[in-house]
Structures are given as C-alpha cells and as structure tokens.
Write a protein that holds these residues in place. Structure first.
Motif, PDB file in Angstrom:
ATOM      1  N   SER A 111       9.804  -3.276   3.753  1.00 38.71           N
ATOM      2  CA  SER A 111      10.014  -2.237   2.742  1.00 38.71           C
ATOM      3  C   SER A 111       8.693  -1.532   2.484  1.00 38.71           C
ATOM      4  O   SER A 111       7.676  -2.183   2.247  1.00 38.71           O
ATOM      5  N   THR A 112       8.713  -0.201   2.514  1.00 41.30           N
ATOM      6  CA  THR A 112       7.520   0.592   2.242  1.00 41.30           C
ATOM      7  C   THR A 112       7.642   1.269   0.884  1.00 41.30           C
ATOM      8  O   THR A 112       8.748   1.459   0.357  1.00 41.30           O
ATOM      9  N   ARG A 128       9.013   7.164   8.457  1.00 38.10           N
ATOM     10  CA  ARG A 128       9.837   6.346   9.353  1.00 38.10           C
ATOM     11  C   ARG A 128       9.021   5.809  10.522  1.00 38.10           C
ATOM     12  O   ARG A 128       9.178   4.642  10.921  1.00 38.10           O
ATOM     13  N   ALA A 129       8.157   6.642  11.064  1.00 40.05           N
ATOM     14  CA  ALA A 129       7.328   6.214  12.188  1.00 40.05           C
ATOM     15  C   ALA A 129       6.369   5.105  11.774  1.00 40.05           C
ATOM     16  O   ALA A 129       6.133   4.155  12.532  1.00 40.05           O
ATOM     17  N   TRP A 130       5.812   5.227  10.582  1.00 39.12           N
ATOM     18  CA  TRP A 130       4.890   4.208  10.075  1.00 39.12           C
ATOM     19  C   TRP A 130       5.613   2.862   9.929  1.00 39.12           C
ATOM     20  O   TRP A 130       5.119   1.824  10.382  1.00 39.12           O
ATOM     21  N   LYS A 131       6.777   2.890   9.332  1.00 37.37           N
ATOM     22  CA  LYS A 131       7.543   1.656   9.163  1.00 37.37           C
ATOM     23  C   LYS A 131       7.933   1.065  10.517  1.00 37.37           C
ATOM     24  O   LYS A 131       7.847  -0.163  10.712  1.00 37.37           O
ATOM     25  N   ALA A 132       8.344   1.893  11.443  1.00 39.37           N
ATOM     26  CA  ALA A 132       8.758   1.407  12.755  1.00 39.37           C
ATOM     27  C   ALA A 132       7.608   0.705  13.466  1.00 39.37           C
ATOM     28  O   ALA A 132       7.799  -0.323  14.129  1.00 39.37           O
ATOM     29  N   GLN A 133       6.406   1.245  13.309  1.00 41.19           N
ATOM     30  CA  GLN A 133       5.232   0.639  13.926  1.00 41.19           C
ATOM     31  C   GLN A 133       4.986  -0.759  13.357  1.00 41.19           C
ATOM     32  O   GLN A 133       4.719  -1.712  14.095  1.00 41.19           O
ATOM     33  N   VAL A 134       5.083  -0.882  12.053  1.00 41.44           N
ATOM     34  CA  VAL A 134       4.872  -2.180  11.407  1.00 41.44           C
ATOM     35  C   VAL A 134       5.950  -3.168  11.832  1.00 41.44           C
ATOM     36  O   VAL A 134       5.662  -4.322  12.178  1.00 41.44           O
ATOM     37  N   GLN A 135       7.199  -2.733  11.828  1.00 40.74           N
ATOM     38  CA  GLN A 135       8.293  -3.632  12.177  1.00 40.74           C
ATOM     39  C   GLN A 135       8.234  -4.074  13.631  1.00 40.74           C
ATOM     40  O   GLN A 135       8.617  -5.208  13.959  1.00 40.74           O
ATOM     41  N   GLU A 136       7.740  -3.208  14.499  1.00 40.98           N
ATOM     42  CA  GLU A 136       7.616  -3.589  15.906  1.00 40.98           C
ATOM     43  C   GLU A 136       6.613  -4.724  16.071  1.00 40.98           C
ATOM     44  O   GLU A 136       6.838  -5.669  16.836  1.00 40.98           O
ATOM     45  N   VAL A 137       5.509  -4.646  15.348  1.00 41.70           N
ATOM     46  CA  VAL A 137       4.497  -5.706  15.412  1.00 41.70           C
ATOM     47  C   VAL A 137       5.002  -6.978  14.762  1.00 41.70           C
ATOM     48  O   VAL A 137       4.814  -8.083  15.274  1.00 41.70           O
ATOM     49  N   ALA A 138       5.682  -6.827  13.614  1.00 42.49           N
ATOM     50  CA  ALA A 138       6.110  -7.991  12.844  1.00 42.49           C
ATOM     51  C   ALA A 138       7.328  -8.691  13.437  1.00 42.49           C
ATOM     52  O   ALA A 138       7.451  -9.920  13.371  1.00 42.49           O
ATOM     53  N   MET A 146       0.885  -1.171   0.000  1.00 47.50           N
ATOM     54  CA  MET A 146       0.000   0.000   0.000  1.00 47.50           C
ATOM     55  C   MET A 146       0.914   1.209   0.000  1.00 47.50           C
ATOM     56  O   MET A 146       2.013   1.154   0.548  1.00 47.50           O
ATOM     57  N   SER A 147       0.493   2.321  -0.607  1.00 51.15           N
ATOM     58  CA  SER A 147       1.497   3.383  -0.717  1.00 51.15           C
ATOM     59  C   SER A 147       1.109   4.704  -0.077  1.00 51.15           C
ATOM     60  O   SER A 147       1.948   5.347   0.542  1.00 51.15           O
ATOM     61  N   ALA A 148      -0.136   5.147  -0.210  1.00 55.77           N
ATOM     62  CA  ALA A 148      -0.454   6.514   0.211  1.00 55.77           C
ATOM     63  C   ALA A 148      -0.029   6.780   1.651  1.00 55.77           C
ATOM     64  O   ALA A 148       0.651   7.764   1.938  1.00 55.77           O
ATOM     65  N   VAL A 149      -0.406   5.872   2.555  1.00 51.94           N
ATOM     66  CA  VAL A 149      -0.146   6.111   3.975  1.00 51.94           C
ATOM     67  C   VAL A 149       1.344   6.115   4.290  1.00 51.94           C
ATOM     68  O   VAL A 149       1.764   6.691   5.299  1.00 51.94           O
ATOM     69  N   THR A 150       2.160   5.486   3.437  1.00 54.77           N
ATOM     70  CA  THR A 150       3.591   5.451   3.719  1.00 54.77           C
ATOM     71  C   THR A 150       4.276   6.777   3.421  1.00 54.77           C
ATOM     72  O   THR A 150       5.426   6.972   3.826  1.00 54.77           O
TER      73      THR A 150
END
Length: 247
Positions: free
Chosen positions: A112-113, A97-107, A84-88
C-alpha cells in the motif's frame, strides 16, 4: 505453522531513516494478531532551501527504497506498508502505479502506498473536492495536486509548509496545523487531506473531522487502513477518525 504474535499478518513497514512518526503512528493502529516490522530507508537530513533541494532529497529516498524493501523481506512479511509519501505521488496516476509495481516486483508481495491510499480513502468517503497540506515545497505539492486531479478530485487549495529538514517535519506544532486546517476548510471543500508521513496528524485530523463534520484524512491513517483492508482485515478501530472506525 503461523507466527506466534503475527498470527493474522506480518506487515513490513518501510519508512525513511529520518522519520520518527510513521512507526509510533502505525503501531497504534495495529489490531491483535498483526505485527509491524519496520525497515529504514537510509537518507541524510540535509537543508532544503529550494524546490530543487527538495526534489533531490526525495530522489535520494526513492533510490534507497528498494534496499529497505529487500531488507524487510528477510523476515517474510505478508504485505508492505510504504511509509514515505512524496515519491508515491510523482508522475501522476501512471507514475504512482509504476512506483508501486517496482516495489512489488522486488518484494513479491502486495503493498500500500500513500498516494493510492489517500485516493481510496477519499473515494470511500465519496469526496469530490479537496484541499491538502504537506511539509513539502511547492514543486512536490504540484505533483500531489496532479495525482489527485487525475484521480477525479477537484483540488481547491493547498499549503506547502516548506520544512527545511526531514527531521523538522515532526516538529510542526498542533497549533500550526490547526491554523492550516482552518485555512484549507470551506464550503467548496468536501474533504481535507494531509500528506507527508513525518507530519504528526493522526489525532489532529480525527479531532478536526469531528469538529467540521467532514473527512480530514491523515496519510498514515489512510495508508495503514488501506493495508489492512487490502489484506482482508476488516477490524473497526476507534479513536483515530472515521476511516478506521467505519470503513
């Protein structure tokens, strides 16, 4: 012991439930020994008639992304490809960076965004000035512009196609996109970028890149390329543009 088919890597690919382009696009790019495992972000397919409608729709995608991430992690992928792209792009470089960090913390694995992948691709080509097309509304194009400018690229032009439904994005014709690329091109532009992962642009971008002699970057190509390279897979894949074939 390794996975029999994904003996090099298992990629978790996360995409909106309305998206019909990410899965076939990324399956084409998959080298031997890498397998893709798609998880769907549940989202409705409402009409978007205003900037506010569009933001509401992308907010729904953002809110449901982490559930899709949790779901795909049950097959124990080694890495995530966020389709998905818009939100990234929202919130500029810091927001991305914050969005990616949130995903990586859960995963608990890397990801890659779309936003970071586009920037990495542009840097790989050495581009300085860009133009871009999206299926978004102007309010989201402003966020893409902000991210690109904060990433040290001069944005010369952009086109928001203002698709009214998520599923309509996959119906934008090659003829329409050919005309948009001609509009975006110019002597003041080093590269042309397409964002919006349900917009079918892999082959169109490769064709125009060869014709124009400058980078034309489809976001699905950039994101999968970024995932492969980030995970240490260096295979050169032909037929889908210079990014996968040369970088």
């Amino acid at each position: 012991m390794t996975d029999v088919l994904g003996w090099r890597a298992l990629f978790g690919v996360v995409a909106p439930s309305t998206n019909t382009v990410v899965q076939p696009d990324m399956e084409r790019m998959r080298p031997d020994g890498v397998t893709n495992h798609v998880s769907r972000i549940w989202v409705e397919d409402p009409y978007a008639l205003t900037n506010e409608d569009f933001i509401a729709g992308t907010t729904a995608i953002a809110q449901n992304t982490l559930d899709a991430v949790r779901s795909v992690m049950t097959c124990k992928p080694d890495y995530l490809v966020l389709g998905m792209s818009a939100v990234t792009f929202y919130g500029g470089v810091d927001g991305a960076r914050a969005w990616k960090a949130q995903v990586q913390e859960v995963a608990g694995v890397g990801a890659s965004t779309g936003a970071e992948s586009v920037a990495a691709a542009l840097h790989a080509y050495g581009a300085k000035s860009v133009s871009f097309v999206s299926p978004y509304y102007p309010v989201a194009n402003a966020e893409v512009r902000r991210f690109l400018e904060e990433s040290d690229f001069a944005v010369k032009r952009d086109v928001p196609l203002q698709c009214r439904r998520w599923t309509d994005i996959a119906k934008v014709t090659p003829d329409r996109l050919d005309a948009v690329i001609d509009h975006l091109d110019g002597d003041d532009v080093d590269a042309i970028v397409q964002v919006g992962t349900n917009l079918s642009m892999v082959d169109i971008a490769a064709r125009h890149e060869a014709r124009l002699g400058k980078p034309v970057i489809a976001i699905n190509t950039a994101t999968y390329w970024h995932a492969l390279r980030s995970f240490g897979i260096k295979d050169r894949i032909s037929g889908m543009g210079r990014l996968l074939a040369e970088f």
